[in-house]
Design a protein around this motif. Sequence first.
Motif, PDB file in Angstrom:
ATOM      1  N   THR A 131      -4.962  -2.911   3.151  1.00 35.60           N
ATOM      2  CA  THR A 131      -5.401  -1.520   2.983  1.00 35.60           C
ATOM      3  C   THR A 131      -6.098  -1.002   4.249  1.00 35.60           C
ATOM      4  O   THR A 131      -6.009   0.179   4.569  1.00 35.60           O
ATOM      5  CB  THR A 131      -6.348  -1.367   1.771  1.00 35.60           C
ATOM      6  N   VAL A 190       0.855  -1.201   0.000  1.00 38.92           N
ATOM      7  CA  VAL A 190       0.000   0.000   0.000  1.00 38.92           C
ATOM      8  C   VAL A 190       0.883   1.240   0.000  1.00 38.92           C
ATOM      9  O   VAL A 190       1.867   1.303   0.733  1.00 38.92           O
ATOM     10  CB  VAL A 190      -0.897   0.008   1.268  1.00 38.92           C
ATOM     11  N   ARG A 200      -2.394   6.876  -2.121  1.00 34.09           N
ATOM     12  CA  ARG A 200      -3.667   6.146  -2.005  1.00 34.09           C
ATOM     13  C   ARG A 200      -3.835   5.130  -3.132  1.00 34.09           C
ATOM     14  O   ARG A 200      -4.842   5.108  -3.865  1.00 34.09           O
ATOM     15  CB  ARG A 200      -4.846   7.109  -1.992  1.00 34.09           C
ATOM     16  N   PRO A 216       0.180   4.750   1.106  1.00 35.06           N
ATOM     17  CA  PRO A 216      -0.890   5.543   1.722  1.00 35.06           C
ATOM     18  C   PRO A 216      -0.891   6.987   1.251  1.00 35.06           C
ATOM     19  O   PRO A 216      -1.932   7.650   1.295  1.00 35.06           O
ATOM     20  CB  PRO A 216      -0.593   5.451   3.219  1.00 35.06           C
ATOM     21  N   ALA A 258      -2.705   0.782  -4.129  1.00 37.99           N
ATOM     22  CA  ALA A 258      -2.152  -0.488  -3.649  1.00 37.99           C
ATOM     23  C   ALA A 258      -1.709  -1.301  -4.845  1.00 37.99           C
ATOM     24  O   ALA A 258      -2.436  -1.387  -5.848  1.00 37.99           O
ATOM     25  CB  ALA A 258      -3.194  -1.265  -2.850  1.00 37.99           C
ATOM     26  N   LEU A 294      -7.284   3.752  -4.063  1.00 35.36           N
ATOM     27  CA  LEU A 294      -7.936   3.444  -2.779  1.00 35.36           C
ATOM     28  C   LEU A 294      -8.772   4.627  -2.305  1.00 35.36           C
ATOM     29  O   LEU A 294      -8.533   5.772  -2.710  1.00 35.36           O
ATOM     30  CB  LEU A 294      -6.876   3.106  -1.729  1.00 35.36           C
TER      31      LEU A 294
END
Length: 459
Positions: free
Chosen positions: A119, A97, A102, A99, A104, A203
Amino acid sequence: MDGTTLEDMRTALRGPVIGPRDAEYDAARGIYNAMIDRRPAAVVRCTDAADVMAAVDFIRDHDLELAVRGGGHSGGGLCVVDDAVTVDLRPMRWVRVDPTARTARVGGGSLLGDLDHATHAFGLGTPAGIMSTTGVGGLTLGGGHGYLTRRYGLTVDNLVAADVVLADGRLVTASESEHPDLFWALRGGGGNFGVVTSFRFRLHAVNMVTAGVTVWPVEHTREVLRWYREFLPQAPEDLYGFFALLTVPPGPPFPEEIHGRAMCGVVWCWSGDPDAAERVLAVVREPGAPAFHFAAPMPYPALQSMFDELIPAGLQWYWRGDFFDRVTDDAIDVHAEYAENLPTALSTMHLYPIDGAARRVDRDDTAWDYRDAVWSGIIGGVDPDPANAGTIRRWCVDYWQDLHPHSMGGAYVNFIGEGEGHDRVEATYRGHYDRLAEIKRKYDPGNLFHANQNIVPAR
Ligand SMILES: Cc1cc2nc3c(=O)[nH]c(=O)nc-3n(C[C@H](O)[C@H](O)[C@H](O)COP(=O)(O)OP(=O)(O)OC[C@H]3O[C@@H](n4cnc5c(N)ncnc54)[C@H](O)[C@@H]3O)c2cc1C
């Protein structure tokens, strides 16, 4: 396959090559649907993209038949073919992931549970199916729908890029900017275009959701469905609710007095403001008093694995599907008739909403053609006992034949049943079929990747 070829393949690959004489053969060829009992020539456990490239080259150069296994959940067992070599991606279960971006990156053999687990640690998620044991590979390539679909679209609407091993053994990246034709085809065209060794998904913020189930006695199927078809499409998009015919399972959260009773119901996921959940779900009294209603906040991965124990691997399955843009009174009559005669305790019918964000994507943006559909329907005959295989198959086919005239004509490609024939594949892709066949000719002119709902290369 003779012993020398098997040994040569072992030399060419890093991962294990499992043949019929190996102790692990039965475990390696087994899939989720126990109705499928096929004997491949070998199962090749690929450790990485290099192994997939070597396997594809070897199989093509030796004129062997090729199948690809992601999570092994396809109803018709597309990933195991008698006498073919299965390129098994099970060792490629990993998720990374990012972050900040955003996104994956997900290994081609990962399961939905792997994706959700990784996630969720960052309070993020992406739309996918409703069981943690389903493969990311087959689900994504077919389109993918689940609890977040009304809000964030299909799984393919959140696909940013994919690494693909093509029929000539090359690995390419497909995205909006690289091989855009291939990227278009991968988003709904199934496993026709190559072996995807990794996916990259966008994500969204998803953390706790309010999940629940409401059931009404099966005799009320008509009233409940009439209410549901009006209510759901105009409900806020952070509410998802799939309609189901079911037999109440003998365990919590259901009270003992309704265990084993046939019901109709809705399974809910509210991903909006947690404080509003009770008010939003108060509507469940509108079609008449439910026999049972339950809703509670839970982490999104808990909802995603809620059915894992109820329907473990090893059951007999036969399923068929269709898309619906409306649920007509005539269709409701068909559902009501079959609802009262579910052949086994696990047999079911689901209507999965695919409106909201999924419907707003332009029809020509991806290979998924049915952007005008509101529901993706499936009829599933399910039972642990192989002696009931014929009964559940017959029930499913009869129900489907009676319902099909009230559908849009095609089905979600991942819901096409075993033995339905090529017409059904064409009906699934409608106006997109010819474009897919052109892209197939470009990337796989010899149709090496044909163990799927096959798109035949254009001439
Ligand atoms: C219990 C259950 C629940 C389900 N729920 C949902 C749901 O909520 N939403 C939904 O959209 N679908 C759902 N499905 C359907 C599911 O999307 C399909 O069964 C899908 O084919 C499963 O993918 P898989 O990788 O597990 O299957 P496999 O049998 O391994 O593969 C299916 C097909 O995809 C190809 N494939 C798989 N991985 C790759 C890869 N990495 N590269 C290239 N080709 C690949 C295979 O060759 C094969 O043709 C469900 C299925 C089951 C059994």
